[in-house]
Design an enzyme around this catalytic site. Structure first.
Site, PDB file in Angstrom:
ATOM      1  N   THR A   1      42.746 -20.402  27.277  1.00  0.00           N
ATOM      2  CA  THR A   1      42.106 -21.718  27.215  1.00  0.00           C
ATOM      3  C   THR A   1      40.589 -21.530  27.159  1.00  0.00           C
ATOM      4  O   THR A   1      40.089 -20.427  27.324  1.00  0.00           O
ATOM      5  CB  THR A   1      42.478 -22.568  28.446  1.00  0.00           C
ATOM      6  N   ASP A   2      39.884 -22.644  26.957  1.00  0.00           N
ATOM      7  CA  ASP A   2      38.421 -22.567  26.847  1.00  0.00           C
ATOM      8  C   ASP A   2      37.763 -22.909  28.179  1.00  0.00           C
ATOM      9  O   ASP A   2      36.737 -23.576  28.219  1.00  0.00           O
ATOM     10  CB  ASP A   2      37.924 -23.536  25.773  1.00  0.00           C
TER      11      ASP A   2
ATOM     12  N   THR B   1      33.522 -23.931  31.754  1.00  0.00           N
ATOM     13  CA  THR B   1      33.788 -24.617  30.484  1.00  0.00           C
ATOM     14  C   THR B   1      33.114 -23.815  29.385  1.00  0.00           C
ATOM     15  O   THR B   1      31.949 -23.465  29.493  1.00  0.00           O
ATOM     16  CB  THR B   1      33.307 -26.085  30.492  1.00  0.00           C
ATOM     17  N   ARG B   2      33.871 -23.453  28.367  1.00  0.00           N
ATOM     18  CA  ARG B   2      33.296 -22.531  27.388  1.00  0.00           C
ATOM     19  C   ARG B   2      32.713 -23.224  26.168  1.00  0.00           C
ATOM     20  O   ARG B   2      31.700 -22.810  25.678  1.00  0.00           O
ATOM     21  CB  ARG B   2      34.340 -21.505  26.942  1.00  0.00           C
ATOM     22  N   VAL B   3      33.351 -24.252  25.673  1.00  0.00           N
ATOM     23  CA  VAL B   3      32.816 -24.850  24.444  1.00  0.00           C
ATOM     24  C   VAL B   3      32.193 -26.222  24.671  1.00  0.00           C
ATOM     25  O   VAL B   3      31.474 -26.720  23.823  1.00  0.00           O
ATOM     26  CB  VAL B   3      33.883 -24.947  23.334  1.00  0.00           C
TER      27      VAL B   3
END
Ligand code: ATP
Ligand code: MG
Length: 480
Positions: free
Chosen positions: A324-325, A350-352
């Protein structure tokens, strides 16, 4: 789907059930069968070829009714497809898209989509750049999400994961997003409860609830997340944004393990079948932000996962984190201190989502996180009983006030712009004399004002969209 007779005539292969459990039937005499091919029994039950052996095939049953020994079966030459369409909106369905106690006016949709579809490739994907507002300040301020992101909500039992997912759905009311809520092995009453909540909040005509209670059989429980993503793909192809919630995937993994063990597949780590990562990753890969002939459309995924005693290092949990992101960690310790939602910003990722924020919001977000970790350090000073300087005292007091924003009950939705505005306002410390309870009241007043007063709403939105830096924003903010 045609019936048993016509498939029998087509394939010319007939098999008989040798033995059966509640989720698996062992059938002989289908020499031409392929992996994942659909099998129909003469009694109308459906199943999917799971394991092929020399002369036998193990069929995963998609039916709560047991199949008797001796029941004839034939192969279909087809993979499982689901009837999908607008008619599903507002319905509570099983993973085969059949409404559960549906109204008589329900018309089966005519489009049919395969459940096991390869994820779309890079050429059909676009960068995630539209934010997904959750209405929860702790997420919107610190852990922003984007439309098309895959974010795991992970935490112990009873820490508010389901409530969070519900809140996100309610927050998407009127925002032209179809929400698909998948209940994986939850009590049947849970589907009813959710349906009522969605009905009451008038979001039911943009939601689909998929209910796969344990008593429906492991086959249907296993199928549930695949059905959800398949329905999402239909709406994506109509140019619609979608949000899919899987409540929850750790349970899904357990059911899949049970099926695999019954089928005598080689047990891997923690007895899970070797392809458990592949199975979940293939679902996750089907999410994203896509280019469709009808415009840009996203499939946002919100899988839930359970931990025991806050342990994030479990096999399934780490698998899910890596596919997951990012993840939101629901912290039991915060929950018992009364924090709602109990999301721990320091242990969440949270990556994106950040790339969807404006430069101003990104700056505020960064400042806030730095401040919170400073506050955390100062708090440990208090625990040591050290004497506090004026500066430490003011950081502690400021921290208390900022954390008021993170406290939201289940009905509350605070638009992201307003959260940022309130934070900037608190930054200026406009009420130095007031107690925490009084500051809380002031904030509640502003939330109410935003809802009711068009001028104030426009002012806040305008500031958040036009100002470029925090310093400039702070200059423009005045209260009262
Ligand atoms: P489970 O492991 O049973 O699935 P869960 O992690 O999904 O639990 P919830 O059922 O969502 O947790 O929440 C547990 C309890 O906390 C519920 O009684 C819910 O009403 C309460 N709760 C969760 N979030 C909030 C909130 N923001 N405000 C008030 N109460 C909340
Ligand atoms: Mg739950």
């Amino acid at each position: 789907m045609k019936n048993y007779q016509s498939y029998l005539e087509k394939s010319g292969e007939i098999g008989y059930t040798q033995s059966a459990t509640r989720s698996l039937a062992i059938v002989d005499g289908l020499p031409g069968i392929k992996p994942k091919e659909l099998v129909v029994f003469e009694t109308g039950e459906l199943g999917q070829a799971l394991v092929l052996k020399k002369e036998l095939v193990e069929v995963l049953l998609f039916s709560p009714k047991p199949v008797r020994v001796g029941t004839a079966a034939t192969r279909t030459g087809e993979k499982l497809t689901l009837p999908v369409g607008e008619a599903l909106l507002g319905q509570v369905i099983n993973p085969l898209c059949q409404p559960i106690n549906g109204s008589s006016s329900f018309k089966m949709p005519s489009a049919s989509y395969p459940t096991d579809q390869a994820p779309w490739g890079i050429e059909k994907r676009v960068k995630i750049k539209r934010p997904l507002e959750t209405g929860l300040a702790v997420v919107d301020l610190l852990l922003p999400l984007g439309q098309g992101q895959r974010e795991l909500a992970i935490g112990d039992r009873k820490t508010g994961k389901t409530s969070f997912a519900e809140q996100v759905v309610l927050g998407l009311k009127g925002k032209n997003t179809v929400c698909i809520y998948t209940l994986i092995a939850k009590r049947a009453a849970e589907a009813k409860r959710l349906a009522e909540i969605f009905q009451k909040a008038s979001v039911h005509n943009q939601t689909v609830i998929i209910a796969a209670p344990a008593e429906a059989g492991s086959g249907l429980v296993y199928l549930a997340p695949f059905s959800a993503i398949t329905i999402a793909e239909y709406f994506r192809d109509q140019g619609q944004d979608t949000l899919v919630i899987f409540d929850d995937l750790t349970t899904h993994a357990k059911f899949y393990r049970e099926i695999a063990l019954l089928a005598k597949r080689f047990p891997g780590r923690d007895s899970y079948p070797a392809d458990i990562f592949f199975t979940h990753a293939r679902i996750m890969e089907r999410g994203g932000n896509f280019k469709t002939p009808k415009g840009e459309a996203s499939i946002t995924l919100l899988p839930l996962a359970e931990t025991t005693s806050g342990d994030l290092t479990g096999y399934i949990q780490t698998n899910l984190m890596s596919m997951t992101d990012g993840h939101l960690f629901f912290d039991r310790d915060l929950f018992v201190t009364g924090q709602r939602p109990a999301i721990n910003p320091f242990l969440s990722v949270t990556r994106v989502g950040r790339q969807t924020q404006t430069p101003l919001k990104r700056e505020i977000s960064r400042e806030l996180l730095a401040f919170l970790s400073l506050h955390e350090k100062m708090q440990s000073l208090v625990h040591f009983g050290a004497e506090l300087t004026e500066e430490v005292r003011s950081i502690l007091a400021q921290g208390e006030r900022v954390k008021l924003l993170f406290q939201q009950d289940e009905e509350s939705f605070v638009p992201a712009n307003l959260s940022f505005y309130l934070l900037a306002l608190l930054w200026k410390n406009p009420w130095p004399e007031k107690t925490i309870a009084e500051v809380e009241e002031e904030l509640a007043k502003l939330v109410k004002l935003y809802r009711e007063d068009e001028d104030f709403r426009q002012k806040v939105n305008h500031l958040m969209e036009k100002e470029e830096t925090l310093a400039k924003l702070l200059e423009k903010i005045n209260h009262g």
